[in-house]
Design a protein around this motif. Structure first.
Motif, PDB file in Angstrom:
ATOM      1  N   LEU A  29      -0.312 -18.143   3.974  1.00 25.13           N
ATOM      2  CA  LEU A  29       1.214 -18.325   4.186  1.00 25.13           C
ATOM      3  C   LEU A  29       1.871 -17.902   5.494  1.00 25.13           C
ATOM      4  O   LEU A  29       1.603 -16.525   6.214  1.00 25.13           O
ATOM      5  N   ASN A  30       2.720 -18.589   6.150  1.00 27.89           N
ATOM      6  CA  ASN A  30       3.497 -18.294   7.367  1.00 27.89           C
ATOM      7  C   ASN A  30       2.790 -18.060   8.482  1.00 27.89           C
ATOM      8  O   ASN A  30       2.868 -17.177   9.406  1.00 27.89           O
ATOM      9  N   SER A  31       1.668 -18.898   8.692  1.00 24.46           N
ATOM     10  CA  SER A  31       0.741 -18.817   9.968  1.00 24.46           C
ATOM     11  C   SER A  31       1.607 -19.819  10.853  1.00 24.46           C
ATOM     12  O   SER A  31       2.172 -20.549  10.651  1.00 24.46           O
ATOM     13  N   ASN A  32       0.979 -19.508  12.007  1.00 21.85           N
ATOM     14  CA  ASN A  32       1.357 -20.516  13.170  1.00 21.85           C
ATOM     15  C   ASN A  32       1.191 -22.009  13.026  1.00 21.85           C
ATOM     16  O   ASN A  32       1.604 -22.884  13.015  1.00 21.85           O
ATOM     17  N   PHE A  33      -0.269 -22.088  12.479  1.00 15.57           N
ATOM     18  CA  PHE A  33      -0.778 -23.258  11.850  1.00 15.57           C
ATOM     19  C   PHE A  33       0.057 -23.848  10.907  1.00 15.57           C
ATOM     20  O   PHE A  33       0.286 -25.196  10.938  1.00 15.57           O
ATOM     21  N   ASP A  34       0.434 -23.111   9.935  1.00 11.83           N
ATOM     22  CA  ASP A  34       1.141 -23.737   8.887  1.00 11.83           C
ATOM     23  C   ASP A  34       2.671 -24.149   9.163  1.00 11.83           C
ATOM     24  O   ASP A  34       3.077 -25.257   8.734  1.00 11.83           O
ATOM     25  N   LYS A  35       3.417 -23.526  10.112  1.00 12.43           N
ATOM     26  CA  LYS A  35       4.392 -23.755  10.880  1.00 12.43           C
ATOM     27  C   LYS A  35       4.469 -24.972  11.528  1.00 12.43           C
ATOM     28  O   LYS A  35       5.241 -26.107  11.423  1.00 12.43           O
ATOM     29  N   VAL A  43      -1.042 -35.246   9.257  1.00 11.41           N
ATOM     30  CA  VAL A  43      -0.433 -36.355   8.482  1.00 11.41           C
ATOM     31  C   VAL A  43      -0.424 -36.225   7.071  1.00 11.41           C
ATOM     32  O   VAL A  43       0.269 -36.789   6.176  1.00 11.41           O
ATOM     33  N   SER A  44      -1.154 -35.125   6.577  1.00  8.96           N
ATOM     34  CA  SER A  44      -1.243 -34.723   5.164  1.00  8.96           C
ATOM     35  C   SER A  44      -1.427 -33.579   5.035  1.00  8.96           C
ATOM     36  O   SER A  44      -2.315 -32.815   5.619  1.00  8.96           O
ATOM     37  N   TRP A  45      -1.088 -32.819   3.768  1.00  2.70           N
ATOM     38  CA  TRP A  45      -1.332 -31.396   3.066  1.00  2.70           C
ATOM     39  C   TRP A  45      -1.498 -31.344   1.953  1.00  2.70           C
ATOM     40  O   TRP A  45      -0.696 -32.290   1.068  1.00  2.70           O
ATOM     41  N   GLU A  46      -2.469 -30.998   1.326  1.00  3.43           N
ATOM     42  CA  GLU A  46      -2.840 -30.876  -0.027  1.00  3.43           C
ATOM     43  C   GLU A  46      -3.408 -29.510  -0.529  1.00  3.43           C
ATOM     44  O   GLU A  46      -4.159 -28.983   0.051  1.00  3.43           O
ATOM     45  N   LEU A  47      -3.015 -29.066  -1.604  1.00  2.00           N
ATOM     46  CA  LEU A  47      -3.436 -27.690  -2.404  1.00  2.00           C
ATOM     47  C   LEU A  47      -4.268 -28.025  -3.425  1.00  2.00           C
ATOM     48  O   LEU A  47      -4.083 -29.113  -4.153  1.00  2.00           O
ATOM     49  N   SER A  48      -5.381 -27.204  -3.453  1.00  2.00           N
ATOM     50  CA  SER A  48      -6.207 -27.489  -4.504  1.00  2.00           C
ATOM     51  C   SER A  48      -5.753 -27.196  -5.752  1.00  2.00           C
ATOM     52  O   SER A  48      -4.683 -26.550  -5.850  1.00  2.00           O
ATOM     53  N   SER A  49      -6.208 -27.717  -7.019  1.00  6.56           N
ATOM     54  CA  SER A  49      -5.459 -27.656  -8.317  1.00  6.56           C
ATOM     55  C   SER A  49      -5.529 -26.040  -8.798  1.00  6.56           C
ATOM     56  O   SER A  49      -6.310 -25.370  -8.232  1.00  6.56           O
ATOM     57  N   ILE A  50      -4.485 -25.794  -9.203  1.00  7.73           N
ATOM     58  CA  ILE A  50      -4.273 -24.279  -9.774  1.00  7.73           C
ATOM     59  C   ILE A  50      -4.790 -24.333 -11.354  1.00  7.73           C
ATOM     60  O   ILE A  50      -4.086 -25.146 -12.201  1.00  7.73           O
ATOM     61  N   ASN A  51      -5.328 -23.450 -11.467  1.00  7.71           N
ATOM     62  CA  ASN A  51      -5.962 -23.375 -12.976  1.00  7.71           C
ATOM     63  C   ASN A  51      -6.050 -21.987 -13.556  1.00  7.71           C
ATOM     64  O   ASN A  51      -6.578 -21.003 -12.765  1.00  7.71           O
ATOM     65  N   SER A  52      -5.350 -21.633 -14.667  1.00  9.04           N
ATOM     66  CA  SER A  52      -5.142 -20.217 -15.299  1.00  9.04           C
ATOM     67  C   SER A  52      -6.501 -19.798 -15.552  1.00  9.04           C
ATOM     68  O   SER A  52      -6.627 -18.738 -15.912  1.00  9.04           O
ATOM     69  N   LEU A  59     -10.198 -19.431  -5.121  1.00  8.60           N
ATOM     70  CA  LEU A  59      -9.009 -19.374  -4.060  1.00  8.60           C
ATOM     71  C   LEU A  59      -8.263 -20.258  -3.979  1.00  8.60           C
ATOM     72  O   LEU A  59      -9.130 -21.857  -4.345  1.00  8.60           O
ATOM     73  N   ALA A  60      -7.157 -20.404  -3.672  1.00  9.99           N
ATOM     74  CA  ALA A  60      -6.042 -21.734  -3.511  1.00  9.99           C
ATOM     75  C   ALA A  60      -6.712 -22.199  -2.297  1.00  9.99           C
ATOM     76  O   ALA A  60      -6.509 -21.443  -0.969  1.00  9.99           O
ATOM     77  N   ILE A  61      -7.197 -23.221  -2.085  1.00 11.24           N
ATOM     78  CA  ILE A  61      -7.574 -23.999  -0.736  1.00 11.24           C
ATOM     79  C   ILE A  61      -6.552 -25.243  -0.469  1.00 11.24           C
ATOM     80  O   ILE A  61      -6.018 -25.974  -1.357  1.00 11.24           O
ATOM     81  N   GLU A  62      -5.965 -25.068   0.727  1.00  8.23           N
ATOM     82  CA  GLU A  62      -5.473 -26.014   1.305  1.00  8.23           C
ATOM     83  C   GLU A  62      -6.204 -27.203   2.187  1.00  8.23           C
ATOM     84  O   GLU A  62      -7.079 -26.648   2.940  1.00  8.23           O
ATOM     85  N   THR A  63      -6.187 -28.271   2.052  1.00  7.01           N
ATOM     86  CA  THR A  63      -6.645 -29.347   2.812  1.00  7.01           C
ATOM     87  C   THR A  63      -5.388 -30.018   3.598  1.00  7.01           C
ATOM     88  O   THR A  63      -4.777 -30.570   3.130  1.00  7.01           O
ATOM     89  N   LEU A  64      -5.830 -29.965   5.210  1.00 12.53           N
ATOM     90  CA  LEU A  64      -4.914 -30.630   5.787  1.00 12.53           C
ATOM     91  C   LEU A  64      -5.569 -31.662   6.628  1.00 12.53           C
ATOM     92  O   LEU A  64      -6.783 -31.655   6.847  1.00 12.53           O
ATOM     93  N   GLU A  65      -4.970 -32.847   6.683  1.00 12.45           N
ATOM     94  CA  GLU A  65      -5.495 -33.928   7.329  1.00 12.45           C
ATOM     95  C   GLU A  65      -4.838 -34.408   8.699  1.00 12.45           C
ATOM     96  O   GLU A  65      -3.623 -34.287   8.794  1.00 12.45           O
TER      97      GLU A  65
END
Length: 150
Positions: free
Chosen positions: A75-81, A120-129, A134-140
């Motif tokens: 969260l709040n990284s320069n890449f994220d911004k 062009v795209s951002w995706e968060l892996s599925s969240i499962n209780s 880990l929560a993995i983000e996929t950036l295209e």
């Protein structure tokens, strides 16, 4: 670069690599996985008037797949911004990227320069209780072209 003899050659592993955003040293760039460096030559088909037994195949510009970067959600990284600015605010700032495959001692075995990349795209892996993954983000990223450097 020296030529390696076939008898002493050890194929490189694909798990030790580095991603650098040229001109943006403050951009965090630790990724779990990188894929999408794919160049596909294409052809244009042209028929010749009165000739029905064949079609001419002429070379056309290459097409490139999107670059896919995966990492743990930060969260709040320069890449994220940078990604948020492009995807949410439609403010694009294309970056040149260098992807390097590294040897066991950290030396560069091969590298690719990726030109004018932007998200062009951002995706968060599925969240499962019921899972402790880990929560993995996929950036295209779309890019203009890439060139193998070494």
């Amino acid at each position: 670069m020296s030529v390696v003899s076939q008898e002493n050659y050890i194929p490189p592993t694909a798990f030790y690599f580095r991603v650098q955003f040229n001109g943006s040293p403050e951009m965090d760039s630790s990724f779990q996985e990188v894929s999408g460096l794919k160049l596909k030559p294409s052809n244009i088909q042209r028929s010749e008037g009165g000739e029905n037994s064949f079609v001419h195949e002429l070379p056309a510009p290459h097409t490139y797949s999107n670059l896919i970067l995966k990492r743990c959600l930060i969260l709040n990284s320069n890449f994220d911004k940078w990604c948020k600015n492009a995807i949410e605010n439609f403010e694009f700032d294309p970056k040149n990227i260098r992807l390097s495959l590294l040897g066991a001692n950290g030396s560069v075995l091969a590298s690719w320069n990726i030109e004018k990349a932007y998200p062009v795209s951002w995706e968060l892996s599925s969240i499962n209780s019921t899972s402790n993954k880990l929560a993995i983000e996929t950036l295209e990223l779309k890019y203009r072209l890439f060139r193998k450097e070494q």
